[in-house]
Scaffold this active site. Structure first.
Site, short mmCIF file in Angstrom:
data_model
loop_
_atom_site.label_atom_id
_atom_site.label_comp_id
_atom_site.label_asym_id
_atom_site.label_seq_id
_atom_site.Cartn_x
_atom_site.Cartn_y
_atom_site.Cartn_z
N CYS A 2 -58.71 -2.03 -46.02
CA CYS A 2 -59.97 -2.71 -46.34
C CYS A 2 -60.01 -4.15 -45.87
O CYS A 2 -61.04 -4.77 -45.91
CB CYS A 2 -60.23 -2.63 -47.82
SG CYS A 2 -58.87 -3.17 -48.82
C1 SAM Z 1 -55.47 -0.23 -48.94
S1 SAM Z 1 -53.87 0.35 -48.68
C2 SAM Z 1 -53.98 1.93 -49.45
C3 SAM Z 1 -53.11 2.03 -50.67
C4 SAM Z 1 -53.07 3.41 -51.30
N1 SAM Z 1 -54.36 3.97 -51.57
C5 SAM Z 1 -52.25 3.40 -52.58
O1 SAM Z 1 -52.62 4.05 -53.54
O2 SAM Z 1 -51.21 2.71 -52.64
C6 SAM Z 1 -53.92 0.80 -46.98
C7 SAM Z 1 -52.58 1.31 -46.42
O3 SAM Z 1 -52.78 1.75 -45.09
C8 SAM Z 1 -51.57 1.53 -44.38
N2 SAM Z 1 -51.88 1.57 -42.94
C9 SAM Z 1 -52.57 0.65 -42.21
N3 SAM Z 1 -52.69 1.03 -40.94
C10 SAM Z 1 -52.06 2.25 -40.84
C11 SAM Z 1 -51.84 3.15 -39.76
N4 SAM Z 1 -52.29 2.90 -38.53
N5 SAM Z 1 -51.17 4.31 -40.03
C12 SAM Z 1 -50.69 4.57 -41.27
N6 SAM Z 1 -50.87 3.74 -42.32
C13 SAM Z 1 -51.54 2.58 -42.11
C14 SAM Z 1 -51.12 0.16 -44.87
O4 SAM Z 1 -49.73 -0.02 -44.65
C15 SAM Z 1 -51.50 0.23 -46.35
O5 SAM Z 1 -50.42 0.62 -47.15
#
Ligand code: SAM
Length: 445
Positions: free
Chosen positions: A201
């Site tokens: 986000c």
């Molecule tokens: C807003 S957090 C979501 C947290 C999750 N809903 C939880 O309950 O902990 C977004 C996550 O997306 C991961 N992320 C970002 N880009 C990514 C990618 N290209 N592939 C996989 N994960 C990714 C980040 O590391 C982060 O942990």
């Protein structure tokens, strides 16, 4: 703790291991498979014939397969599944007291292999009612919510190494890494019920937008590395055609770029995917004692009745004091005098110029402010007053209190590093909010 029943290539594996069955813990099983593949390998020589992607993802592939062994391992074939079954069988037999006699009998009458997940806080379900994907999985806020409703995770993805560690120790699964490299592939043949995830986000949130503006960076869909991740969700939905999309983002998503970002999201889901689109912005505070405003999007592959609506969330905001631990005033969560005085000075300056952050202790009869990933630095977003402290110094929330603010169950195991744990809870999602919306879909959708 419940035991899980799994099938390995047709041999039924009992919830409680049957007398004589071959029992192996998921962690032994995972190690056995990885060792058999030469992972991670000592020298620079390649002693394996996997592609770079398979090699990198081997822990994810093997740990996913252990949870869904009736499918071929993701990115590999059925023959590899058979090979891994043989590896587990021989590992079990080696461990037996009298391997010689066991091996002879075993060859004539192969015994079921029982993978034991019982030492995990959140083992896979024995008789799941539906399947889901956990995208941008973080530490599994969606996973707990959907498992609570009877779901079985068939694919998880998260690229942060430390979040993967927390995920593994709680669910026994290593999430796959960068989703952009996988989102156009057919990952498994099983039907998928729910594609779930909180796509990152930062490019959409108000804090993220102003930080990016001041750095002269792009935001929203123009932020190449992060904003485009929504389209990876769309790609996966095109390939796997789940019945339901369940997505979460910051409340500000609907206003970003004058509403254009949200328009693109809606249009893509309705027109490109052909799904029906619903959304609602919720403050989570009747479910957890935290004011966390989130936009929940639900999209259905099949048309819903004209009356279907997102559920209303009513009820009083919960008080922060309801989740506090009873700590002595000399706890090491107490702020140093220097840090507290710094907060007070900065707050006074900000009040004088009418903008910026003010650090006061929280009213414990109200919910906390939104937990953020930077909380570990100085706790300024939510300081707990300590009236019994000789110098009236406040304290920070503990990691367990942060877990509770996001509605994680008490048996959830936070990352062993304090900083990582704070960051991970700050990035996570209120588990009861996801469960609340998902339950409504299960009942009415
Ligand atoms: C807003 S957090 C979501 C947290 C999750 N809903 C939880 O309950 O902990 C977004 C996550 O997306 C991961 N992320 C970002 N880009 C990514 C990618 N290209 N592939 C996989 N994960 C990714 C980040 O590391 C982060 O942990």
């Amino acid at each position: 703790m419940s035991k899980s029943t799994l099938r390995i290539n047709g041999s039924v594996v009992a919830a409680q291991p049957k007398a004589g069955s071959l029992v192996i813990s998921y962690s032994d099983a995972l190690n056995a498979i990885l060792e058999s593949e030469g992972w991670p390998g000592g020298g620079t020589e390649r002693d394996h014939d996997h592609s770079e992607m398979v090699w990198e993802e081997l822990p994810a592939i093997a740990s996913h397969w252990l949870q869904t062994p009736d499918e071929p391992p993701i990115l590999l074939d059925e023959a590899t599944g058979k090979k891994w079954e043989a590896v587990l069988r021989s590992r079990c037999l080696l461990k037996r007291q009298n391997p010689a006699s066991g091996v002879g009998r075993e060859l004539r009458h192969p015994k079921p292999i029982h993978i034991d997940f019982s030492d995990l806080p959140f083992p896979p379900l024995r008789k799941p009612k539906f399947t889901f994907m956990d995208l941008f999985a973080g530490i599994g806020g969606f996973r707990i919510a959907l498992q609570n409703l009877g779901g079985k995770c068939v694919f998880s993805s998260e690229w942060d190494r430390h979040a993967k560690e927390t995920y593994l120790q709680n669910y026994g699964e290593v999430p796959f890494g960068d989703i952009t490299t996988l989102s156009s592939m057919k990952l498994f043949s099983k039907s998928l019920d729910v594609l779930a995830g909180g796509f990152p986000c930062q490019p959409f949130s108000r804090a993220g937008v102003s930080a990016r503006n001041s750095l002269g960076q792009e935001h929203g869909f123009e932020c190449e590395t992060q904003g485009q991740l929504f389209f990876d969700v769309v790609n996966l939905a095109k390939v796997h055609r789940p019945k339901i999309l369940l997505l979460e983002n910051v409340g500000n998503l609907i206003r970003h770029d004058g509403g254009n970002t949200f328009k693109v999201i809606r249009h893509t889901i309705e027109k490109d995917l052909g799904y029906s689109f619903y959304y609602k912005v919720y403050n989570s505070n009747p479910l957890v004692p935290q004011s966390r405003v989130r936009c929940l999007i639900v999209a259905f592959r099949e048309k819903q009745s004209a009356f279907w609506e997102m559920p209303e969330l009513t009820g009083k905001a919960l008080p922060l004091r309801s989740i506090l631990e009873d700590l002595p005033s000399d706890t090491n969560y107490t702020l140093s005098e220097k840090m507290w005085n710094g907060h007070i000075r900065r707050s006074a300056r900000n009040v004088a110029r009418g903008a910026g952050f003010t650090a006061y202790t929280r009213d414990l009869d109200k919910p906390s402010t939104t937990l953020v990933a930077r909380y570990y630095k100085d706790g300024k977003e939510c300081l707990i007053p300590q009236e019994n402290h000789p110098k009236n110094l406040p304290r920070m929330l503990t990691e367990r209190e942060c877990a509770r603010l996001q509605g994680f169950p008490e048996n959830f195991m936070p990352h062993s590093s304090k900083v990582r744990a704070y960051k991970q809870f700050g990035n996570s999602v209120p588990v009861p909010l996801i469960e609340f919306v998902a339950k409504h879909i299960a009942i009415t959708g």
